[in-house]
Scaffold this active site. Structure first.
Site, PDB file in Angstrom:
ATOM      1  N   GLY A 201      -5.905  12.507  -6.728  1.00  0.00           N
ATOM      2  CA  GLY A 201      -5.635  12.616  -5.302  1.00  0.00           C
ATOM      3  C   GLY A 201      -6.862  13.061  -4.533  1.00  0.00           C
TER       4      GLY A 201
ATOM      5  CE  LYS B  86      -9.188  10.904 -15.701  1.00  0.00           C
ATOM      6  NZ  LYS B  86      -7.855  11.018 -15.062  1.00  0.00           N
TER       7      LYS B  86
ATOM      8  NE  ARG C 191     -13.077  -1.564   3.968  1.00  0.00           N
ATOM      9  CZ  ARG C 191     -12.733  -1.155   2.744  1.00  0.00           C
ATOM     10  NH1 ARG C 191     -13.125  -1.851   1.691  1.00  0.00           N
ATOM     11  NH2 ARG C 191     -12.032  -0.072   2.583  1.00  0.00           N
TER      12      ARG C 191
ATOM     13  CD  GLU D 184      -5.043   2.584  -7.473  1.00  0.00           C
ATOM     14  OE1 GLU D 184      -4.977   1.723  -6.554  1.00  0.00           O
ATOM     15  OE2 GLU D 184      -5.498   3.733  -7.295  1.00  0.00           O
TER      16      GLU D 184
ATOM     17  CB  VAL E 120      -8.661   8.453  -1.375  1.00  0.00           C
ATOM     18  CG1 VAL E 120      -7.740   9.655  -1.518  1.00  0.00           C
ATOM     19  CG2 VAL E 120      -7.873   7.232  -0.934  1.00  0.00           C
TER      20      VAL E 120
ATOM     21  CB  CYS F  79     -16.728   7.370   3.122  1.00  0.00           C
ATOM     22  SG  CYS F  79     -16.190   8.670   4.256  1.00  0.00           S
TER      23      CYS F  79
END
Length: 430
Positions: free
Chosen positions: A306, A207, A49, A192, A16, A14
Site C-alpha cells: 500500500g 522477497k 506521464r 492487480e 501510489v 510518482c
C-alpha cells in the site's frame, strides 16, 4: 545544530508509493529536518506521464528525463520507486556514479542483481537502503542486518504477500473457492488486474531471496528460490487442513540446513498449525517469524503493501541515509562473507499431506504403505473414506526429504489401484 543547506532528494516514480513519499516529505518537513539534522528538499520527480495532475508537487519539478535527473551531480539521495529491472538498474548505478545515495523499494531488481548494486554503492562510497522492498511498513531488513547482526539466524518463515494471504484467508473463513476469493480481492483492490506475480509466488520469491541473503550472509538470487503458486489450492485442501488443526498459507521459508553447511529458500503453499502465530495473520496483512540462536523466536507483523505503509519504510530509510550523509559515513552494505551453498529443493526436509483417489477394495492401503516404505518416507497418520467402489486416502508423513517424497508420489501414480494424486501439501511450523 541544524544544517541550513538542505539535502536534495530526487524521486524516480510518482505512482501510489511515490506520491505518498512526496506528500509526507512536504507535510512532515519540519519533523524530518529535526530527525535528520538538515532540511530535505524535493529537487526533482521523474515520471512517465508529465501531464497527470499531482497534487502538492510543484509542476516545475516534474521531468520525463530520469537519466538527466540522476546525473545532476548535486543530489544527495535518489528514491527509486518505479520498479522493474530496467531502467531502474541503470538509473541507480548512474545515481551512485554522480554522487547520490539510493533508497529503493525494488524487490525484483534487488533479488536479481543485489550483489552488483551493493558493489556499485561500495565503489562510490554511497548507501543502498531498501527496507520498503520487503513487507511494506514492517521493520524487517534493518532488524536482520543490524539488530540481529550479532546473532545467528537459523530460519525466516513468513507471509510476505498480502494479496495471497487475503485470498487464502477468505477461502478458509468462508469456504469460497480460489476464483471466487480472487474476484473479491480484485474488486477490493488487493489484487492487480493481472495477479500472476502474486498468486504464482514471484513476488514472494523475490522477497525470500532478499531475506535469505541478509539472514545468512550469503548471496541468494531469485533463481535460487524454489517457487510454487497457490492457484491449485482447493476448498478440499482447507477441509483437510481443518481436520488436522491447521490452516493454509503461502509461505516464504528461508532456513539453514541442520548441519549449518548450506541454506535453502522456497515459496509455496503449506499447512500450518492453528497454534502457530502465523496462522492468525488475517486479510492482506504480512508477518515474518524469525528464529535465531540467542534471540529465540521473533515475529514482525503489519501491513505489507500500500502507498502509505510502503512510503513509511521509504521515509525511514531516507532519514537514516540523510544522517549518514551529514556524518560523512555510510550504513551497512552487503554482508556475504559466509558464502554458503544454496541447496536444491530436493534436499529440503519437512512433513507432507498427500490426498489420493484410490479404488475401494482390500489391499490398497497395504500397497500404498509399501511404496512409502520403499522410498524411506515414514507415515504418521492415514485416513480412508470409501463409497461405491471409490475411496480417498489421506496420508500425513513424518519428516522426509522433498526428493524422497517426489519419488514416492511418482511410484504411487504407477499403481493400478491409485486413480490420481489429488493434492500434495507440505506441513510447516511444527
Amino acid at each position: 545544530m541544524m544544517r541550513t543547506r538542505p539535502l536534495k532528494v530526487a524521486l524516480l516514480g510518482c505512482g501510489v508509493v511515490g506520491s505518498e513519499v512526496a506528500r509526507i516529505m512536504t507535510t512532515h518537513a519540519d519533523d524530518l529536518a529535526a530527525r535528520i539534522g538538515a532540511p530535505v528538499e524535493l529537487a526533482g520527480v521523474a515520471v512517465r506521464r508529465p501531464d497527470k495532475v499531482r497534487e502538492g508537487i510543484d509542476p516545475a519539478l516534474i521531468t520525463t528525463d530520469a537519466t538527466a535527473l540522476v546525473k545532476r551531480g548535486d543530489l544527495d539521495i535518489v528514491v527509486e520507486v518505479i520498479g522493474g529491472i530496467e531502467p531502474a538498474r541503470t538509473l541507480i548505478t548512474t545515481a551512485f556514479e554522480h554522487g547520490a545515495s539510493v533508497v529503493s523499494a525494488n524487490k525484483a531488481l534487488l533479488a536479481q542483481d543485489g550483489a552488483a548494486l551493493h558493489a556499485a554503492a561500495e565503489e562510490h562510497g554511497k548507501d543502498l537502503y531498501y527496507e520498503a522492498a520487503v513487507a511494506g511498513a514492517i521493520p524487517l531488513i534493518r532488524p536482520l542486518r543490524e539488530s540481529l547482526a550479532g546473532d545467528k539466524v537459523n530460519r525466516v518463515l513468513g507471509i510476505v504477500n498480502g494479496t495471497t494471504n487475503f485470498i487464502l484467508d477468505k477461502m478458509d473463513s468462508t469456504g469460497a473457492g480460489y476464483q471466487e476469493a480472487l474476484d473479491e480481492a480484485t474488486a477490493l483492490g488487493y489484487a492487480e488486474a493481472d495477479p500472476t506475480a502474486d498468486v504464482e509466488g514471484f513476488d514472494a520469491a523475490a522477497k525470500a531471496a532478499i531475506l535469505a541473503g541478509i539472514a545468512f550472509h550469503t548471496r541468494v538470487r531469485l533463481d535460487d528460490v524454489h517457487r510454487e503458486g497457490m492457484t491449485e489450492v482447493t476448498a478440499a485442501d482447507f477441509a483437510s487442513a481443518k481436520e488436522m488443526g491447521c490452516t493454509i498459507k503461502l509461505l516464504a521459508i528461508c532456513e539453514r540446513a541442520e548441519d549449518g553447511a548450506s541454506v535453502t529458500a522456497r515459496v509455496h503453499p503449506a499447512m500450518i498449525p492453528l497454534s502457530h502465530p502465523l496462522a492468525s495473520v488475517r486479510g492482506a496483512y504480512n508477518a515474518v517469524f524469525v528464529e535465531s540462536d540467542a534471540s529465540g523466536q521473533l515475529m514482525f507483523y503489519g501491513p505489507g503493501a500500500g502507498g502509505s505503509p510502503t512510503a513509511s519504510a521509504v521515509l525511514g530509510d531516507l532519514v537514516a541515509v540523510g544522517r549518514n550523509r551529514l556524518g560523512g559515513t555510510t550504513g551497512p552494505g552487503e554482508s556475504a562473507y559466509a558464502a554458503l551453498p544454496v541447496s536444491s529443493m530436493g534436499e529440503v526436509v519437512t512433513r507432507y499431506h498427500i490426498s489420493l483417489d484410490v479404488a475401494d477394495k482390500p489391499g490398497v492401503l497395504a500397497q500404498v504403505a509399501t511404496v512409502f516404505a520403499e522410498h524411506g518416507v515414514s507415515i504418521d497418520t492415514v485416513r480412508q473414506q470409501g463409497k461405491d467402489g471409490e475411496a480417498s486416502l489421506v496420508v500425513v508423513t513424518h519428516r522426509a526429504s522433498d526428493a524422497a517424497l517426489g519419488g514416492t508420489v511418482e511410484a504411487l501414480r504407477k499403481l493400478d489401484t491409485v486413480r490420481g494424486v489429488a493434492s500434495i501439501m507440505r506441513v510447516e511450523g511444527e
